[in-house]
Design an enzyme around this catalytic site. Structure first.
Site, PDB file in Angstrom:
ATOM      1  N   LYS A  41     -10.521  62.199 -50.945  1.00 35.09           N
ATOM      2  CA  LYS A  41     -11.953  62.319 -50.911  1.00 35.09           C
ATOM      3  C   LYS A  41     -12.566  63.271 -50.409  1.00 35.09           C
ATOM      4  CE  LYS A  41     -12.095  57.128 -50.771  1.00 35.09           C
ATOM      5  NZ  LYS A  41     -12.769  56.973 -52.227  1.00 35.09           N
TER       6      LYS A  41
ATOM      7  N   ARG B   4      -6.640  48.465 -56.460  1.00 32.51           N
ATOM      8  CA  ARG B   4      -6.027  47.582 -57.608  1.00 32.51           C
ATOM      9  C   ARG B   4      -4.646  47.678 -57.384  1.00 32.51           C
ATOM     10  NH1 ARG B   4      -9.443  51.273 -61.867  1.00 32.51           N
ATOM     11  NH2 ARG B   4     -10.612  51.507 -59.708  1.00 32.51           N
TER      12      ARG B   4
ATOM     13  N   ASP C 199     -12.226  49.793 -45.298  1.00 30.87           N
ATOM     14  CA  ASP C 199     -11.449  49.361 -46.738  1.00 30.87           C
ATOM     15  C   ASP C 199     -10.673  48.206 -46.596  1.00 30.87           C
ATOM     16  OD1 ASP C 199     -11.795  50.018 -49.400  1.00 30.87           O
ATOM     17  OD2 ASP C 199     -10.173  51.446 -49.386  1.00 30.87           O
TER      18      ASP C 199
ATOM     19  N   ASP D  42      -8.461  54.645 -46.153  1.00 31.42           N
ATOM     20  CA  ASP D  42      -8.387  55.058 -47.568  1.00 31.42           C
ATOM     21  C   ASP D  42      -9.013  56.568 -47.707  1.00 31.42           C
ATOM     22  OD1 ASP D  42      -8.161  55.681 -50.259  1.00 31.42           O
ATOM     23  OD2 ASP D  42     -10.083  54.353 -50.976  1.00 31.42           O
TER      24      ASP D  42
END
Ligand code: BES
Ligand code: MN
Ligand code: ZN
Length: 481
Positions: A264, A338, A275, A257
């Protein structure tokens, strides 16, 4: 590593050939007259050994024992917690690359919880990751003998604990592998290998074409920024009649991720190889099920891809259509978990499940809320929440229930789609759960946010294998009910 449990007295245990003998002494210890037992009693009476958990006394070649190293270790009240800390202290004191065979002798009768804690503490204390090292210094310990006077009563708990260790170690292995050694395709191969090896498990793997055909627009959006093709893994464990409704486990499988276009910061970004620990925990649970063969049906769903960024990557503001038909405005590409989970949750409907539990390293906010002690538990179903909490307690793989009030979902409103994929910073773990809840109307559902518990940072960086223990305990409790 081979585990064995035998009904031996302390005196008999001392005659076993081994590299080290750990004598586990509870506060309730009553010294007998047998030579070795009397010696331990004497050491306690003289105050040289203590029954307090974490206190140890090391002996070298005592005349009454076969082992060259003997450690008398206090385990306090004999609870899981105190057994764990007693064994951790004792193991640390004998830590050596020559340790091949270990005997753990309970001084007197033991409890289910203490045996389970002992098995998991020895496994944790001797674990060593080797896969991507050129000169692997693997685990030397290959035989562990547990002894207790009431061993026959402990056999079921012991078997469960050993099966959980197998699952936990598979989860650790895949969690720890760097992202270039644990791509979505490699994860899928691991799932297929598990199915090929164990009778009651089957596995089906879908690629980008099939996933597109299913209409999983949210999952596809995350995957489109990477050259590595996505995989949707469907594992089935069939231990009961076909008609028996399964429990479905959904594991977040982001093998790396980066955050995507909402990239990030560089510091500690390597940890985003973890992740996919939700996915790894699902693999681990199936490994344990293969061992225990309970009479239940379980389905494991793993949406797996990388969250990277390229010229085709999804952009903040893009709107996608999920498999459920609901549209989503992707305001932050770093809230990707999600997005892959929501399509898997819709896919889960086809199994008419008795319950669906998703497991995900979902939010940094959950780490802020609960640290690395308890996983976050979210469920609108009181019975399911209770069962999962109880399983966590029993397996000493703890979680803590968080709220799901309607108000927490209000921040997901947007003018451009049915919902946005992020709300404000406040209550971030809860708004993430509220987002997922919109895809779970068809069945009892729970969500475990394992962002704080799936791995450790710092000097002892590595996957923990959590929450395999909790999940196996929960599934077995369902099998009993
Ligand atoms: N995988 C991360 C969550 C995470 C972050 C786990 C740090 C463990 C440590 C997840 O995909 C993520 O990036 N979440 C964002 C959500 C935010 C953009 C709403 C987060 O937590 O910052
Ligand atoms: Mn992210
Ligand atoms: Zn993530």
């Amino acid at each position: 590593m081979n585990f064995e449990l035998k009904p031996l007295s302390l005196h008999e245990a001392a005659t076993e050939k081994c590299d080290a003998l750990l004598v586990l002494v509870p506060d309730s210890f009553k010294p007998g007259r047998d030579g070795f037992t009397a010696l331990v009693g004497r050491a306690i009476k003289d105050g040289d050994a203590q029954t307090k958990a974490g206190k140890i006394l090391s002996l070298y070649k005592p005349a009454l024992a076969q082992a060259s190293r003997v450690v008398i270790a206090g385990i306090g009240d004999g609870s899981a917690k105190q057994v764990r800390s007693g064994i951790a202290a004792a193991l640390a004191s004998v830590k050596s690359d020559q340790l091949k065979k270990l005997v753990l002798a309970f001084a007197g009768p033991a409890r289910d919880a203490s045996v389970r804690a002992a098995v998991s503490a020895v496994a944790d204390g001797s674990y060593s990751y080797t896969t991507t090292k050129s000169k692997p210094e693997g685990r030397t310990l290959h035989a562990v003998l547990l002894t207790a006077s009431n061993a026959p009563d402990l056999q079921a708990a012991f078997g469960r604990a050993v099966a959980v260790v197998r699952g936990v170690e598979l989860a650790k292995e895949w969690g720890n592998r760097p992202a270039n050694h644990a791509t979505p395709s490699l994860l899928a191969k691991a799932a297929e290998a598990l199915a090929a090896k164990h009778g009651k498990i089957s596995c089906e793997v879908l690629g980008p074409k099939e996933v597109a055909k299913l209409g999983m627009g949210a999952f596809l959006a995350v995957a489109q920024g990477s050259d590595e093709p996505l995989r949707f893994i469907v594992l089935k464990y069939n231990g009961a009649a076909k008609a028996a409704a399964p429990t479905v486990l959904v594991g977040k499988g982001i093998t790396f991720d980066s955050g995507g276009i909402s990239i990030k910061p560089a510091a500690e970004m390597d940890e985003m190889k973890f992740d996919m620990c939700g996915a790894a925990s699902v693999l681990g649970v199936f490994r344990s099920l293969a061992e225990l063969k309970p009479a239940i049906n379980v389905v494991g769903l793993i949406p797996s891809c990388e969250n990277l960024l390229n010229g085709r990557a999804v952009k903040p503001g893009d709107v996608v259509t999920s498999m459920s038909g609901q549209t989503i405005e992707i305001l932050n590409t770093d809230a990707e978990g999600r997005l892959v989970l929501c399509d898997a949750l819709t896919y889960a409907e086809r199994f008419k499940p008795r319950a669906v539990v998703d497991i995900a390293t979902l939010t940094g906010a959950c780490v802020v809320a609960l640290g690395n002690v308890r996983s976050g538990l979210f469920s609108p179903d009181a019975d399911l929440a209770k069962a999962l909490s109880a399983a966590g307690e029993a397996a000493q793989d703890l979680c803590w229930q968080m709220p799901l009030d309607e108000e927490y979902g209000e921040g997901l409103k947007t003018s451009f789609a049915d919902m946005a994929n992020v709300a404000g910073r406040a209550g971030g773990a809860v708004s993430a759960a509220k987002y997922l809840q919109r895809f779970t109307a068809q069945y009892p559902w729970a969500h475990l946010d394992i962002a704080g518990t799936a791995w450790k940072s710092g000097a002892s960086k590595g996957a923990t294998g959590r929450p395999v223990g909790l999940l196996v305990e929960y599934l077995l409790a369902q099998a009993g009910a």
